[in-house]
Design a protein around this motif. Sequence first.
Motif, PDB file in Angstrom:
ATOM      1  N   UNK A  25       0.831  -1.203   0.000  1.00 49.30           N
ATOM      2  CA  UNK A  25       0.000   0.000   0.000  1.00 49.30           C
ATOM      3  C   UNK A  25       0.871   1.261   0.000  1.00 49.30           C
ATOM      4  N   UNK A  26       1.946   1.252   0.782  1.00 52.13           N
ATOM      5  CA  UNK A  26       2.875   2.386   0.800  1.00 52.13           C
ATOM      6  C   UNK A  26       3.553   2.536  -0.555  1.00 52.13           C
ATOM      7  N   UNK A  27       3.895   1.402  -1.179  1.00 54.64           N
ATOM      8  CA  UNK A  27       4.511   1.456  -2.510  1.00 54.64           C
ATOM      9  C   UNK A  27       3.568   2.115  -3.521  1.00 54.64           C
ATOM     10  N   UNK A  28       2.272   1.769  -3.449  1.00 58.15           N
ATOM     11  CA  UNK A  28       1.316   2.363  -4.393  1.00 58.15           C
ATOM     12  C   UNK A  28       1.186   3.873  -4.178  1.00 58.15           C
ATOM     13  N   UNK A  29       1.250   4.315  -2.908  1.00 61.80           N
ATOM     14  CA  UNK A  29       1.161   5.761  -2.631  1.00 61.80           C
ATOM     15  C   UNK A  29       2.336   6.493  -3.268  1.00 61.80           C
ATOM     16  N   UNK A  30       3.548   5.978  -3.048  1.00 64.14           N
ATOM     17  CA  UNK A  30       4.726   6.627  -3.637  1.00 64.14           C
ATOM     18  C   UNK A  30       4.705   6.537  -5.162  1.00 64.14           C
ATOM     19  N   UNK A  31       4.261   5.410  -5.693  1.00 60.35           N
ATOM     20  CA  UNK A  31       4.226   5.244  -7.155  1.00 60.35           C
ATOM     21  C   UNK A  31       3.277   6.263  -7.776  1.00 60.35           C
ATOM     22  N   UNK A  32       2.127   6.451  -7.149  1.00 59.39           N
ATOM     23  CA  UNK A  32       1.156   7.408  -7.686  1.00 59.39           C
ATOM     24  C   UNK A  32       1.680   8.833  -7.578  1.00 59.39           C
TER      25      UNK A  32
ATOM     26  N   UNK B  38      -7.847   5.264  -8.153  1.00 60.61           N
ATOM     27  CA  UNK B  38      -7.906   5.347  -6.687  1.00 60.61           C
ATOM     28  C   UNK B  38      -7.109   4.202  -6.071  1.00 60.61           C
ATOM     29  N   UNK B  39      -6.219   4.551  -5.137  1.00 59.14           N
ATOM     30  CA  UNK B  39      -5.410   3.527  -4.472  1.00 59.14           C
ATOM     31  C   UNK B  39      -6.283   2.636  -3.601  1.00 59.14           C
ATOM     32  N   UNK B  40      -7.272   3.220  -2.940  1.00 63.10           N
ATOM     33  CA  UNK B  40      -8.141   2.458  -2.055  1.00 63.10           C
ATOM     34  C   UNK B  40      -8.909   1.376  -2.817  1.00 63.10           C
ATOM     35  N   UNK B  41      -9.395   1.734  -4.037  1.00 57.74           N
ATOM     36  CA  UNK B  41     -10.119   0.751  -4.849  1.00 57.74           C
ATOM     37  C   UNK B  41      -9.187  -0.390  -5.244  1.00 57.74           C
ATOM     38  N   UNK B  42      -7.967  -0.050  -5.630  1.00 60.31           N
ATOM     39  CA  UNK B  42      -6.999  -1.092  -6.011  1.00 60.31           C
ATOM     40  C   UNK B  42      -6.652  -1.980  -4.823  1.00 60.31           C
ATOM     41  N   UNK B  43      -6.551  -1.402  -3.638  1.00 64.25           N
ATOM     42  CA  UNK B  43      -6.203  -2.198  -2.472  1.00 64.25           C
ATOM     43  C   UNK B  43      -7.341  -3.153  -2.096  1.00 64.25           C
ATOM     44  N   UNK B  44      -8.580  -2.684  -2.233  1.00 63.76           N
ATOM     45  CA  UNK B  44      -9.734  -3.564  -1.964  1.00 63.76           C
ATOM     46  C   UNK B  44      -9.792  -4.677  -3.004  1.00 63.76           C
TER      47      UNK B  44
END
Length: 789
Positions: free
Chosen positions: A535-542, A556-562
């Motif tokens: 999840x942290x990786x996706x935040x930095x990547x975005x 949306x990162x949240x949608x991808x994480x779900x």
Amino acid sequence: MERILGYLLREVKKADISLPERDVNPVAPLPKHVMTIMEQLQRLEVELSEVTRNKEKLQRNLLELTEYTHMLRISRSFVQRTAEREPLQTQYEEFPFLEKDTMMDYSSMQRLGAKLGFISGLIKRTKIEAFERMLWRVCKGYTILSYAEVEEYLEDPDTGEPTKSVVFLISYWGDQIGQKVKKICDCYHCHLYPYPSSNEERNDVVEGLRTRIQDLHTVLHRTEDYLKQVLIKASESVYTWVIQVKKMKAIYYILNLCSFDVTNKCLIAEVWCPVDDIPTLRRALEEGSRKSGATVPSFVNRIPTNDTPPTLIKTNKFTSGFQNIVDAYGVGNYREVNPAPFTIITFPFLFAVMFGDLGHGAIMAAFALWMVLYENNRKLKNTRNEIWNTFFEGRYIILMMGLFSIYTGLIYNDCFSKSLNIFGSGWSVKAMFREEVWKVADIRGNRFLTLDPNVTGVFKGPYPLGIDPIWNMASNRLTFLNSYKMKMSVIVGVIHMSFGVILSTYNHLHFRKKYNLYLVFLPELLFLLCLFGYLVFMIFYKWLVFTAKDSRHAPSILIHFINMFLMQGDGVQPLYPGQTGLQVFLLVIAVLSVPVLLLGKPVYLYWLHNGSHRLGMYRGYERVRRNSEEELYLMRANDMEEGSSHSDLSTSGERQTEEFDFADEFLHQAIHTIEYCLGCVSNTASYLRLWALSLAHAQLSEVLWAMVMRVGLRMDTILGVLFLVPVFCLFAVLTVSILLVMEGLSAFLHALRLHWVEFQNKFYSGTGIKFCPFSFSLLPSSFEHDGLL
């Protein structure tokens, strides 16, 4: 001796005599010298008590004479004043002759045959109404009560407090009524004094009282001077005596804990002692034996034991506050990793994330710096105010929290809810006009306009330090900061928890439980990083990949994480190529790490206790039978100093007979697995309090500025300058009380919870026993309990 010293200290404190500086630290006196000190104390007590009794007796006599003087002075005019106020023929029906001669005194009435009696004295003002009612009910009107209040306060002989008194004069008819009146006066604790029968006698008594009062004042003054001299002389040595008595009591208390040997000729004390301090202990015993002239010297022997030693962590005045935070959760096990050194940085940092304001941090740091600079001041250290002592003991924590709040305030660019434009904003309004995106009509027709960073020259680059000050004026400021702080909270939380899991490796290696690295540490770390590390990786990547041009299309990162948990993602734009496959791979690793964490350690320990003892190996060498308990102890002591655990120090024979309960171990590991896996989810969400508290602090600061300070600044007249003074005072009081004290306490408690629950439970058990060495200063006594020192 302790009782006498307590009496001396109470008298010194009552006389308001300051004790000398407490820098003395006398040694405990020898038994032959104790009687000399005892004789001095007894002599001083007898002298002091005798002088004190004389002083109290003189004060009581002076009070009685003063009351008698007031009674004679005030009661002189009772008859004349009563005659002037009321027609007396209706009140004194028994004495109709009073109507003809209003100035007739009481002696004249007695001569005329009326059996009048008089009782005079003083009573407390609070009792006069009840006293008057009681006289009326009991005597049925056969008494006349006259009273007047004394103008000055008189000292109560019992309590020593100033009280208001009332002078009264009771005229009664008949001896039986007189007996009742005297009983009522005794019941109400009245101070009765003889009433003179004539004015000449009254004047003689007043003159005699005046002379006696002057003499008493002279004698009392000399007595007080002598008493003060005795107390000053006692105060010079009383603190030394207190220390000596405390040390003597402590020595006998410790000696009572020792045990006799079989010959009853020497004492044996079993104690814990740090290995580094054993040479110091030996030297101290040798010195003590030499000074006492003992024929048999005292000595130290190290004895074997299977008991777990207590935990000793050496601290200084800077680290002690942070160590207390850790110890409040639980004292660490013997030689367990101590979180306190890391807490020195992480605790004030997490506090500052929630408290980020440059101005508030500067005030907090200045207050703590003042306490640090004056930390040796006796008035600051030796107060009995518990709240102040709490602040003073944590002065270095408050200083670090203030300094870190200044840093986070610079990052947030927030100072009393206002931004500082130090380097100049990276956004330009001029470019919107130059590129003809905005026109004059747009400004007149719209209240809000949006700066487009895709227009050339609008966004020149990021602000050098922290958030750009233009966001303080933006209408979507809250939306931007919420997104930033929420993601930052998750990043900080995952890093903090991962660091806690990594610290557990030191415990596994130190206690020689290397199997925990593969069966506990590795599954825990994989579970945490494969889910929340991703999840942290996706935040930095975005943040890094999507720019202002294509930000509208950022998923949306949240949608991808779900979708990662649901293994879906076909209908959503991917964040990067190959995202679905990587997410499935990470999820499978995270799921597989759970059974390894659940079953790995119990199964391995079961195999270790039921199948591996035949190998009989110890550190690569074959184990042999020990010839003596001493050799076994030396081996254990050597291993303990190197850091091996107690379970690994057992011999092969002990390991065979040691009981192993697989069900108990499995249940313990199952609880740990469930707690850890669910805790990773809840703990990550728990770090969102960093975002919530930071948002609340910023909004409260902004509301306080808008509701108070802005009101005063809007008045542009001369009156506004005067009005600004009380407004600023109100703003300062509310800032300190609400934003600094209440908000600071809230952020402190939340940072405390993040360390105890989210960080320390990853590696710290905190089930040890604190090492409390013998110290004279730590021993309590009745002096501190009674507040005499």
